[in-house]
Design an enzyme around this catalytic site. Structure first.
Site, PDB file in Angstrom:
ATOM      1  N   TRP A 153       0.873  -1.176   0.000  1.00 45.29           N
ATOM      2  CA  TRP A 153       0.000   0.000   0.000  1.00 45.29           C
ATOM      3  C   TRP A 153       0.909   1.224   0.000  1.00 45.29           C
ATOM      4  CZ3 TRP A 153      -1.876   2.760   4.854  1.00 45.29           C
ATOM      5  CH2 TRP A 153      -2.868   3.703   4.546  1.00 45.29           C
ATOM      6  N   ASP A 188      -0.289  -5.803   9.258  1.00 42.91           N
ATOM      7  CA  ASP A 188      -1.354  -4.839   8.977  1.00 42.91           C
ATOM      8  C   ASP A 188      -2.547  -5.638   8.463  1.00 42.91           C
ATOM      9  OD1 ASP A 188      -2.994  -2.809   8.196  1.00 42.91           O
ATOM     10  OD2 ASP A 188      -1.698  -2.025   6.615  1.00 42.91           O
ATOM     11  N   LYS A 214     -13.169  -1.416   6.472  1.00 41.44           N
ATOM     12  CA  LYS A 214     -13.711  -2.168   5.342  1.00 41.44           C
ATOM     13  C   LYS A 214     -14.751  -3.191   5.814  1.00 41.44           C
ATOM     14  CE  LYS A 214      -9.976  -0.247   3.580  1.00 41.44           C
ATOM     15  NZ  LYS A 214      -9.697   0.636   2.485  1.00 41.44           N
TER      16      LYS A 214
HETATM   17  C1  LMR Z   1      -6.891   2.101  -0.406  1.00 42.92           C
HETATM   18  O1  LMR Z   1      -5.834   1.494  -0.443  1.00 42.92           O
HETATM   19  O2  LMR Z   1      -7.485   2.513  -1.415  1.00 42.92           O
HETATM   20  C2  LMR Z   1      -7.532   2.382   0.923  1.00 42.92           C
HETATM   21  O3  LMR Z   1      -6.828   1.775   1.946  1.00 42.92           O
HETATM   22  C3  LMR Z   1      -7.795   3.818   1.163  1.00 42.92           C
HETATM   23  C4  LMR Z   1      -6.569   4.628   1.423  1.00 42.92           C
HETATM   24  O4  LMR Z   1      -6.551   5.340   2.431  1.00 42.92           O
HETATM   25  O5  LMR Z   1      -5.623   4.603   0.628  1.00 42.92           O
END
Ligand code: LMR
Length: 397
Positions: free
Chosen positions: A130, A211, A246
């Site tokens: 992420w 996470d 989520k």
């Molecule tokens: C995402 O990856 O789209 C979500 O976790 C929202 C975010 O805050 O990035």
């Protein structure tokens, strides 16, 4: 003073969300930000959450401060959700959790506590991850080291390269793992891979930082917790950031928690006090509303059953959109194989399109996908699937 500041770009995921909102085309499709949409393209409040809100209206008698650790019942119930009610770690005294402002707030509190405990520790992060993991955790002072995770060509976890890299992690460093529904790839560790990483953690002395933001959206609430539960069984120390954004659809309520497993009960008390001192320095106390709802739902048999049924619907809808999309675009001029989308878990998968193709999808067709080509499968529905598939096939020509 502010004249010294340079302009800074918008976060790529949230920037795309803003651009989508401004697009006036009726046919636009949002496959960007990780937010669930139902078959009508809406992100409704879950019925179980609505019911809990109605109850809370009656039950709530004060808006006074709750305390730095948030709601004690929520903390207890989140532990039972994460680990399962009968897990031996829950009675060990070696575990402490505090409520935090969403998964991001939890990650940051955890990182700050780890920095206090071991200032030189590095954080090993799988590639890709992420994107916000890097500024969020790096901003707490971690030096970030990358390890290979996903092979873009085979659409699988690059197991050999990952294990080779993890074999180099020195004792005392942290290794970031995604509990389930890997963001952005959807490629989850198998139970066997979890076991192998636990073996390595014991052998090398590194500590996993898990996470887990999508429990229940992959294979089920218990199945998605395999890694967390097994590691809690086997490892002396573990840090887990979790989120209700989520699985309870509570995005804007910022409802998460940070959990620490320590070698001894005495250490657990100290770590919890340190986490509260970190929280006090940043935001004092977490927001109450979302956590009170989660606590009501998890504490009531009927509400919990209703919530689990809704979560099952979310999960199965995403799974069916995975199959539909993969089948629809399998026959394409570029000969790209999309069958991996069917096997992957949670909200996301990579389409493997290049920047020009993604730009064309956005500019010509109003289809919004983040630049890594990560798609949120929950943005697909029975009304837009044909248009989406045709558009993807057309940019692949
Ligand atoms: C995402 O990856 O789209 C979500 O976790 C929202 C975010 O805050 O990035």
């Amino acid at each position: 003073m502010f004249e010294s500041l340079k302009p800074v770009g918008m976060d790529p995921i949230l920037g795309l969300m803003a651009a989508f909102r401004e697009d006036i085309r009726a046919t636009k499709i949002d496959l960007g930000v990780g937010v669930y949409q139902d078959d009508r393209g809406r992100t409704p409040v879950m019925a179980s959450v609505k019911e809990a809100e109605a109850q809370l209206m009656e039950l709530e008698t004060t808006k006074s401060y709750q305390g730095i650790a948030g709601d004690p019942e929520y903390n207890q119930r989140i532990l039972q959700l994460l680990f399962g009610a009968g897990h031996s770690i829950l009675d060990s005294g070696r575990i402490k959790t505090i409520q935090a402002p969403g998964g991001s707030g939890a990650l940051r509190v955890g990182a700050e506590v780890i920095q206090r405990a071991r200032p030189g520790a590095k954080l090993w992060v799988g590639v890709p991850t992420w994107p916000n993991h890097i500024p969020l955790l790096g901003g707490a002072g971690f030096e970030i080291v990358e390890y290979p995770y996903y092979n873009l060509n085979s659409h699988q976890i690059d197991t050999d390269a990952m294990m080779d890299a993890l074999r180099q992690v020195p004792a005392g460093d942290m290794v970031l793992l995604h509990g389930c529904c890997h963001n952005p790839t959807g490629a989850d560790l198998s139970n066997q891979q979890w076991d192998q990483i636990a073996d390595l953690a014991l052998e090398r002395g590194f500590i996993p930082y898990i996470d887990t933001a999508y429990q229940g959206l992959g294979d089920g609430l218990d199945e998605d917790a395999y890694g967390v539960r097994m590691m809690a069984d086997r490892l002396p120390e573990l840090v887990i950031a979790s989120s209700c954004s989520k699985n309870f659809g509570l995005y804007r309520e910022r409802t998460g928690s940070i959990t620490f497993i320590t070698e001894t009960p005495e250490q657990a008390d100290i770590v919890a006090a340190q986490a509260m001192s970190v929280a006090r320095q940043i935001y004092s106390m977490p927001p109450a509303h979302g956590a009170l709802l989660v606590s009501l739902i998890l504490g009531d048999k009927q509400l919990r059953a209703n919530w689990e049924a809704e979560l099952t619907e979310v999960r199965t809808r995403i799974q069916s959109m995975r199959s539909l999309l993969a089948d629809n675009i399998q026959q394409n001029a570029a000969g790209i194989d999309f069958s991996h989308i069917k096997q992957q878990k949670g909200m996301f998968s990579f389409l493997g399109l290049n920047t020009a193709q993604l730009d064309q999808l956005r500019d010509e067709f109003g289809i919004y996908i983040v630049s890594s080509s990560r798609v949120n499968l929950a943005g697909i529905n029975s009304s837009n699937i044909d248009y989406l598939s045709d558009s993807i096939i057309s940019v692949l020509k």
